[in-house]
Motif scaffolding. Sequence first.
Motif, short mmCIF file in Angstrom:
data_model
loop_
_atom_site.label_atom_id
_atom_site.label_comp_id
_atom_site.label_asym_id
_atom_site.label_seq_id
_atom_site.Cartn_x
_atom_site.Cartn_y
_atom_site.Cartn_z
N LEU A 196 0.82 -1.21 0.00
CA LEU A 196 0.00 0.00 0.00
C LEU A 196 0.86 1.26 0.00
O LEU A 196 2.09 1.20 0.11
CB LEU A 196 -0.93 -0.01 1.22
N SER A 197 0.21 2.39 -0.07
CA SER A 197 0.87 3.69 -0.07
C SER A 197 1.60 3.95 1.25
O SER A 197 1.18 3.47 2.30
CB SER A 197 -0.18 4.78 -0.28
N VAL A 198 2.63 4.75 1.20
CA VAL A 198 3.36 5.12 2.43
C VAL A 198 2.52 6.01 3.33
O VAL A 198 2.80 6.13 4.52
CB VAL A 198 4.71 5.82 2.12
N TRP A 199 1.47 6.60 2.80
CA TRP A 199 0.64 7.49 3.58
C TRP A 199 -0.39 6.75 4.44
O TRP A 199 -1.08 7.37 5.23
CB TRP A 199 -0.07 8.50 2.68
N VAL A 200 -0.46 5.43 4.35
CA VAL A 200 -1.44 4.69 5.15
C VAL A 200 -0.91 4.37 6.56
O VAL A 200 -1.67 3.90 7.39
CB VAL A 200 -1.93 3.39 4.46
N VAL A 201 0.37 4.60 6.80
CA VAL A 201 0.93 4.37 8.12
C VAL A 201 1.44 5.68 8.70
O VAL A 201 1.88 6.56 7.97
CB VAL A 201 2.08 3.32 8.12
N LYS A 202 1.39 5.80 10.00
CA LYS A 202 1.89 7.00 10.68
C LYS A 202 3.42 7.02 10.57
O LYS A 202 4.09 6.02 10.83
CB LYS A 202 1.46 6.98 12.14
N GLY A 203 3.96 8.17 10.19
CA GLY A 203 5.40 8.32 10.08
C GLY A 203 6.09 8.34 11.43
O GLY A 203 5.46 8.51 12.48
N LYS A 204 7.40 8.15 11.39
CA LYS A 204 8.21 8.18 12.62
C LYS A 204 9.49 8.97 12.31
O LYS A 204 10.25 8.59 11.42
CB LYS A 204 8.56 6.75 13.04
N ASN A 205 9.71 10.06 13.05
CA ASN A 205 10.90 10.88 12.82
C ASN A 205 12.17 10.07 13.07
O ASN A 205 12.18 9.15 13.88
CB ASN A 205 10.90 12.11 13.72
N TYR A 206 13.23 10.49 12.37
CA TYR A 206 14.54 9.86 12.58
C TYR A 206 15.08 10.22 13.96
O TYR A 206 14.98 11.39 14.38
CB TYR A 206 15.55 10.37 11.55
N PRO A 207 15.68 9.27 14.66
CA PRO A 207 16.45 9.63 15.86
C PRO A 207 17.63 10.51 15.41
O PRO A 207 18.11 10.37 14.28
CB PRO A 207 16.94 8.29 16.40
N LYS A 208 18.11 11.39 16.27
CA LYS A 208 19.16 12.35 15.89
C LYS A 208 20.40 11.71 15.28
O LYS A 208 20.91 12.18 14.26
CB LYS A 208 19.56 13.22 17.08
N THR A 209 20.90 10.64 15.87
CA THR A 209 22.12 10.02 15.34
C THR A 209 21.87 9.38 13.97
O THR A 209 22.68 9.52 13.06
CB THR A 209 22.70 8.98 16.31
N ALA A 210 20.74 8.73 13.82
CA ALA A 210 20.41 8.11 12.54
C ALA A 210 20.18 9.17 11.47
O ALA A 210 20.55 8.98 10.30
CB ALA A 210 19.18 7.22 12.68
N LEU A 211 19.61 10.31 11.86
CA LEU A 211 19.37 11.41 10.93
C LEU A 211 20.69 11.92 10.37
O LEU A 211 20.83 12.12 9.16
CB LEU A 211 18.60 12.52 11.63
#
Length: 136
Positions: A106-121
């Motif tokens: 399905l589309s990526v918009w069907v799930v709630k997003g999750k921000n990157y942790p600072k180190t992973a970002l």
Amino acid sequence: MSFKLNRKFLKTSHYLIDLKLCTIRLNDNSKFPWIILIPKRNKITDISDLNSKDQTLLMKEIVYASKVMKKIFKTSKLNVEKIGNIVPQLHIHIIARSKKDSSWPLSVWVVKGKNYPKTALKVIINKLRKALNKKR
């Protein structure tokens, strides 16, 4: 008149690099490798609003960024989308997909997003900048 980026992009994404036409930003959603190309033109909402030279350049930059995404994230499937229902400013989403991701097929918009942790970002930003800076 200098280029103005829609404020929503500033809240939901991180600057990576400027190409000749587009600025590229990382969407802040760690569930999917996802970049956004935004042509540095004001008051443009659709590809057809660009002049023919910019239309051609946009396509070249989409293909270039898509190849980078495929290589970095080792995926055989990309979603390349121009929607603009929420943010009308012309922008192109390039999303690396996998059968193992949280919303496949399905589309990526069907799930709630999750921000990157600072180190992973920091890691992903550096990785993408390095790859996008090669062979421009």
